[in-house]
Scaffold this motif. Structure first.
Motif, PDB file in Angstrom:
ATOM      1  N   GLU A 118       0.814  -1.216   0.000  1.00 54.78           N
ATOM      2  CA  GLU A 118       0.000   0.000   0.000  1.00 54.78           C
ATOM      3  C   GLU A 118       0.845   1.263   0.000  1.00 54.78           C
ATOM      4  N   GLU A 119       1.981   1.221   0.720  1.00 52.99           N
ATOM      5  CA  GLU A 119       2.689   2.476   0.951  1.00 52.99           C
ATOM      6  C   GLU A 119       4.075   2.556   0.325  1.00 52.99           C
ATOM      7  N   ILE A 120       4.789   1.456   0.301  1.00 54.08           N
ATOM      8  CA  ILE A 120       6.172   1.515  -0.175  1.00 54.08           C
ATOM      9  C   ILE A 120       6.275   1.293  -1.684  1.00 54.08           C
ATOM     10  N   ARG A 121       5.589   0.277  -2.142  1.00 51.04           N
ATOM     11  CA  ARG A 121       5.679  -0.024  -3.570  1.00 51.04           C
ATOM     12  C   ARG A 121       5.305   1.174  -4.441  1.00 51.04           C
ATOM     13  N   PRO A 122       4.222   1.929  -4.081  1.00 52.44           N
ATOM     14  CA  PRO A 122       3.887   3.095  -4.918  1.00 52.44           C
ATOM     15  C   PRO A 122       5.023   4.125  -4.986  1.00 52.44           C
ATOM     16  N   ILE A 123       5.776   4.243  -3.891  1.00 55.52           N
ATOM     17  CA  ILE A 123       6.896   5.204  -3.897  1.00 55.52           C
ATOM     18  C   ILE A 123       8.000   4.696  -4.833  1.00 55.52           C
ATOM     19  N   LEU A 124       8.335   3.430  -4.678  1.00 49.06           N
ATOM     20  CA  LEU A 124       9.392   2.866  -5.542  1.00 49.06           C
ATOM     21  C   LEU A 124       8.939   2.940  -6.998  1.00 49.06           C
ATOM     22  N   ASN A 125       7.673   2.673  -7.203  1.00 51.68           N
ATOM     23  CA  ASN A 125       7.117   2.695  -8.548  1.00 51.68           C
ATOM     24  C   ASN A 125       7.315   4.074  -9.183  1.00 51.68           C
ATOM     25  N   MET A 183      13.158  10.888  -3.848  1.00 57.98           N
ATOM     26  CA  MET A 183      12.081  10.728  -2.871  1.00 57.98           C
ATOM     27  C   MET A 183      11.943  12.015  -2.076  1.00 57.98           C
ATOM     28  N   THR A 184      10.723  12.348  -1.715  1.00 57.87           N
ATOM     29  CA  THR A 184      10.515  13.495  -0.824  1.00 57.87           C
ATOM     30  C   THR A 184      10.902  13.061   0.583  1.00 57.87           C
ATOM     31  N   ALA A 185      11.056  14.033   1.467  1.00 53.17           N
ATOM     32  CA  ALA A 185      11.420  13.708   2.850  1.00 53.17           C
ATOM     33  C   ALA A 185      10.372  12.783   3.462  1.00 53.17           C
ATOM     34  N   ALA A 186       9.110  13.021   3.159  1.00 58.23           N
ATOM     35  CA  ALA A 186       8.033  12.201   3.728  1.00 58.23           C
ATOM     36  C   ALA A 186       8.114  10.763   3.206  1.00 58.23           C
ATOM     37  N   GLU A 187       8.403  10.625   1.920  1.00 58.37           N
ATOM     38  CA  GLU A 187       8.516   9.287   1.340  1.00 58.37           C
ATOM     39  C   GLU A 187       9.690   8.527   1.949  1.00 58.37           C
ATOM     40  N   LEU A 188      10.791   9.238   2.107  1.00 60.75           N
ATOM     41  CA  LEU A 188      11.980   8.613   2.665  1.00 60.75           C
ATOM     42  C   LEU A 188      11.733   8.178   4.114  1.00 60.75           C
ATOM     43  N   THR A 189      11.004   9.006   4.857  1.00 63.15           N
ATOM     44  CA  THR A 189      10.680   8.654   6.243  1.00 63.15           C
ATOM     45  C   THR A 189       9.866   7.370   6.282  1.00 63.15           C
ATOM     46  N   LEU A 190       8.925   7.262   5.365  1.00 68.50           N
ATOM     47  CA  LEU A 190       8.078   6.073   5.311  1.00 68.50           C
ATOM     48  C   LEU A 190       8.897   4.824   4.958  1.00 68.50           C
ATOM     49  N   VAL A 191       9.781   4.981   3.989  1.00 68.41           N
ATOM     50  CA  VAL A 191      10.630   3.855   3.585  1.00 68.41           C
ATOM     51  C   VAL A 191      11.515   3.427   4.764  1.00 68.41           C
ATOM     52  N   ARG A 192      12.080   4.418   5.460  1.00 69.70           N
ATOM     53  CA  ARG A 192      12.937   4.093   6.611  1.00 69.70           C
ATOM     54  C   ARG A 192      12.124   3.406   7.702  1.00 69.70           C
ATOM     55  N   GLN A 193      10.900   3.899   7.886  1.00 66.76           N
ATOM     56  CA  GLN A 193      10.036   3.306   8.908  1.00 66.76           C
ATOM     57  C   GLN A 193       9.732   1.839   8.569  1.00 66.76           C
TER      58      GLN A 193
END
Ligand code: HEC
Length: 192
Positions: free
Chosen positions: A14-21, A93-103
């Protein structure tokens, strides 16, 4: 610095794949993926979470090359996307996206096999708990590109062969991409 773990684990699909995509798939999918890094094929990607050549170290985003590279400033030649590509419009990645990936990595980088690509999943057969699954003999499979892999045969379903790696993960592979010898072996084991 420690990240707090959130009450709800970050969901890969739901959250990570869309960012990588959006930010990474352009260069990291398909057989010609840059740096040999395929993010779309679940078996390729899963293999690099932990393991011998990790892209992601579950629980440790600060040591995970994926989050490190994605977080480097564009003045750094090792940053991803590469700085020259950024000049041509590839977005970091935006800061928010990177935070999510790190999380997600902090949470253990949970990744369900099959969630990274759209190919028919192997789900109902995957986690064989309880009665030990029939331990099929581990064989060496080769593909038409000259690569090889040790895995046991699970099933032949249409144009795909389902194989199980020694770590227990199962994946589907197109029969047509195997070497002629391995295709013959899959057909023999699949009773065709
Ligand atoms: C414009 C193309 C492009 C985009 C977009 C891109 N990459 Fe890359 N990536 C490359 C190239 C080229 C390489 C191989 C050269 C290198 O390692 O610098 C690479 C290599 C890598 C590696 C090293 C692979 C290894 O096995 O060591 C990682 C990690 C990586 N990319 C992560 C990412 C992440 C995360 C994103 C998305 C934020 C991304 N890349 C987006 C082109 C790209």
């Amino acid at each position: 610095m420690m990240l707090f773990s959130s009450a709800e684990a970050v969901d890969y699909k739901e959250e990570i794949r869309p960012i990588l995509n959006k930010k990474c798939f352009k260069c990291h999918t398909g057989p010609k993926a840059k740096g040999g890094l395929r993010m779309d094929a679940s078996d390729d990607f899963a293999k690099r979470i932990g393991g011998d050549d990790p892209l992601i170290i579950p629980g440790d985003p600060a040591k995970s090359i994926l989050s490190i590279k994605a977080g480097l400033p564009s003045s750094d030649g090792d940053a991803m996307p590469p700085p020259p590509a950024r000049e041509r419009g590839a977005e970091a990645m935006t800061a928010a996206e990177l935070t999510l990936v790190r999380q997600w990595i902090t949470d253990g980088a949970k990744f369900e096999a099959g969630s990274a690509d759209a190919s028919p999943a192997t789900s109902p057969t995957t986690p064989a708990t309880g009665a030990a699954p029939m331990v099929a003999e581990v064989r060496t499979w080769s593909n038409s590109g000259g690569g090889s892999l040790k895995a046991s045969f699970v099933a032949l379903n249409g144009a795909n062969v389902t194989l199980r790696k020694e770590d227990g993960t199962q994946f589907d592979y197109p029969l047509a991409n195997l070497s002629p010898e391995s295709q013959a072996l899959a057909k023999q084991l699949g009773g065709q």
